[in-house]
Motif scaffolding. Structure first.
Motif, PDB file in Angstrom:
ATOM      1  N   THR A   8       0.816  -1.217   0.000  1.00 54.97           N
ATOM      2  CA  THR A   8       0.000   0.000   0.000  1.00 54.97           C
ATOM      3  C   THR A   8       0.849   1.265   0.000  1.00 54.97           C
ATOM      4  N   GLN A   9       1.873   1.321   0.819  1.00 57.56           N
ATOM      5  CA  GLN A   9       2.677   2.545   0.902  1.00 57.56           C
ATOM      6  C   GLN A   9       3.379   2.832  -0.416  1.00 57.56           C
ATOM      7  N   TRP A  10       3.885   1.785  -1.066  1.00 52.28           N
ATOM      8  CA  TRP A  10       4.523   1.961  -2.376  1.00 52.28           C
ATOM      9  C   TRP A  10       3.504   2.466  -3.390  1.00 52.28           C
ATOM     10  N   LEU A  11       2.324   1.884  -3.401  1.00 52.52           N
ATOM     11  CA  LEU A  11       1.296   2.301  -4.350  1.00 52.52           C
ATOM     12  C   LEU A  11       0.846   3.732  -4.101  1.00 52.52           C
ATOM     13  N   ARG A  12       0.692   4.107  -2.849  1.00 52.35           N
ATOM     14  CA  ARG A  12       0.310   5.495  -2.531  1.00 52.35           C
ATOM     15  C   ARG A  12       1.362   6.476  -3.047  1.00 52.35           C
ATOM     16  N   ALA A  13       2.614   6.137  -2.802  1.00 52.01           N
ATOM     17  CA  ALA A  13       3.696   7.019  -3.244  1.00 52.01           C
ATOM     18  C   ALA A  13       3.709   7.142  -4.768  1.00 52.01           C
ATOM     19  N   VAL A  14       3.586   6.010  -5.442  1.00 47.49           N
ATOM     20  CA  VAL A  14       3.659   5.986  -6.902  1.00 47.49           C
ATOM     21  C   VAL A  14       2.448   6.670  -7.535  1.00 47.49           C
ATOM     22  N   CYS A  15       1.275   6.401  -7.035  1.00 52.15           N
ATOM     23  CA  CYS A  15       0.049   6.856  -7.685  1.00 52.15           C
ATOM     24  C   CYS A  15      -0.338   8.289  -7.331  1.00 52.15           C
ATOM     25  N   HIS A  16       0.292   8.843  -6.312  1.00 50.69           N
ATOM     26  CA  HIS A  16      -0.046  10.212  -5.954  1.00 50.69           C
ATOM     27  C   HIS A  16       1.102  10.992  -5.334  1.00 50.69           C
ATOM     28  N   ASP A  17       1.627  10.522  -4.215  1.00 49.55           N
ATOM     29  CA  ASP A  17       2.467  11.362  -3.373  1.00 49.55           C
ATOM     30  C   ASP A  17       3.737  11.861  -4.049  1.00 49.55           C
ATOM     31  N   ASN A  18       4.424  11.006  -4.817  1.00 48.63           N
ATOM     32  CA  ASN A  18       5.676  11.415  -5.437  1.00 48.63           C
ATOM     33  C   ASN A  18       5.464  12.539  -6.452  1.00 48.63           C
ATOM     34  N   ALA A  19       4.446  12.387  -7.299  1.00 48.62           N
ATOM     35  CA  ALA A  19       4.174  13.416  -8.297  1.00 48.62           C
ATOM     36  C   ALA A  19       3.649  14.687  -7.647  1.00 48.62           C
ATOM     37  N   ALA A  20       2.829  14.532  -6.602  1.00 51.46           N
ATOM     38  CA  ALA A  20       2.319  15.718  -5.900  1.00 51.46           C
ATOM     39  C   ALA A  20       3.468  16.520  -5.320  1.00 51.46           C
TER      40      ALA A  20
END
Length: 322
Positions: free
Chosen positions: A305-317
């Motif tokens: 979950t944490q990897w997916l959250r980072a990839v799908c939103h947090d890193n680009a944000a």
């Protein structure tokens, strides 16, 4: 971003009616089901929104030619059948992305010959002006005007660039681009770069030219598209060596891609370790499967979950200060 608030669109998904109370067509029904699936994916991650750094919006006459190339399975596609899933008018494509909960996206476009980049950039500036949720995207080609074209695009407000070494067929180390890379390194603007040799190799694809480029411009914020497919491990190595190198997930881990260029399972721990430098990309609308399929593929990596959250939103944000 925690706490998914179900939209009216999500709430009526599966009920067989549109937002306006009319009976949905089969296509509307399919899209409603897909919206519901994507919404469920977001809820599982505690995300209200997604950020997609690799989507395509282009002048219609250019997009028509791109779609025709896909329809005829041109050589750069490896002669493989490639039906376009979201072959809709521009406004419908925008509505579709927004219906998936994509809060920000790009208008990736690319020239294949000299003289194209500037007018593509002018179109993209206009598109971004009328589409506030688009991250203003620009491009360039290896030509005498390249540095001025990029400088002009930066002044117009470009936030991300696209460099397509396969379609453009140019060497990223061409002296005509020296000032381009220097300017982009100085500004810190990210450059999404198709530099891997998939689905078909070009004269300047592969890790070698990019490694040479980074040796000269180590501060470049280079986003390697498609995780560098099929040279995954070599491009992971570049990301491990250069702190500003990122990767996007465009088309990766889908059945379509895994059947021809599977990501090696032995490299998954390295991808997990780069959690803060992997970005969601999809190639929407030019994909031969659904948006939900793309997200499902990422989920199947088992990276959590944490990897997916980072990839799908947090890193680009974080990258785009959203």
């Amino acid at each position: 971003m925690a706490g998914e608030n179900m939209s009216a669109t999500d709430a009526i998904a599966g009920q067989g009616v549109s937002q306006h109370g009319t009976v949905r067509t089969p296509e509307e029904e399919r899209l409603a089901g897909e919206r519901a699936e994507v919404a469920a994916f977001r809820r599982a991650l505690g995300l209200d929104h997604l950020v997609d750094v690799h989507t395509h919006f282009m002048p219609q006459q250019v997009l028509d030619k791109v779609w025709n190339y896909f329809d005829t399975a041109g050589p750069l596609l490896g002669q493989r059948s490639w039906p376009i899933t979201y072959r809709d008018e521009e406004e419908q494509r925008l509505d579709t992305l927004r219906g998936f909960g994509v809060r920000a996206f790009t208008s990736m476009l690319y020239p294949h010959k000299p003289g194209m980049a500037r007018w593509l950039n002018d179109w993209a500036a206009g598109f971004a002006a009328r589409t506030p949720d688009c991250l203003h995207t620009a491009t360039f080609f290896a030509e005498a005007s390249a540095a001025e074209d990029v400088r002009r695009a930066v002044e117009q407000g470009a936030r991300v660039f696209k460099s397509h070494l396969q379609v453009g067929g140019y060497d990223p180390n061409d002296p005509l681009l020296d000032n381009v890379w220097g300017l982009l390194a100085d500004t810190g603007l990210p450059v999404v770069t198709h530099c891997g040799s998939g689905p078909a190799a070009g004269p300047y694809t592969g890790p070698g030219p990019v490694a040479a480029l980074l040796a000269r411009h180590p501060r470049l914020r280079l986003v390697v598209a498609h995780l560098g497919m099929p040279e995954y491990e070599e491009f992971l190595g570049l990301a491990e060596s250069y702190e500003n190198v990122m990767l996007d997930t465009t088309m990766n881990f889908t059945e379509f891609t895994e059947s021809i260029a599977p990501f090696p399972s032995r490299a998954l721990p390295r991808l997990a370790a780069l959690q803060d430098r992997v970005l969601l990309g999809t190639d929407f609308p030019n994909i031969p499967y659904t948006y939900a399929d793309a997200l499902r593929g990422l989920e199947k990596t088992g990276l959590g979950t944490q990897w997916l959250r980072a990839v799908c939103h947090d890193n680009a944000a974080r990258l785009f200060d959203l």
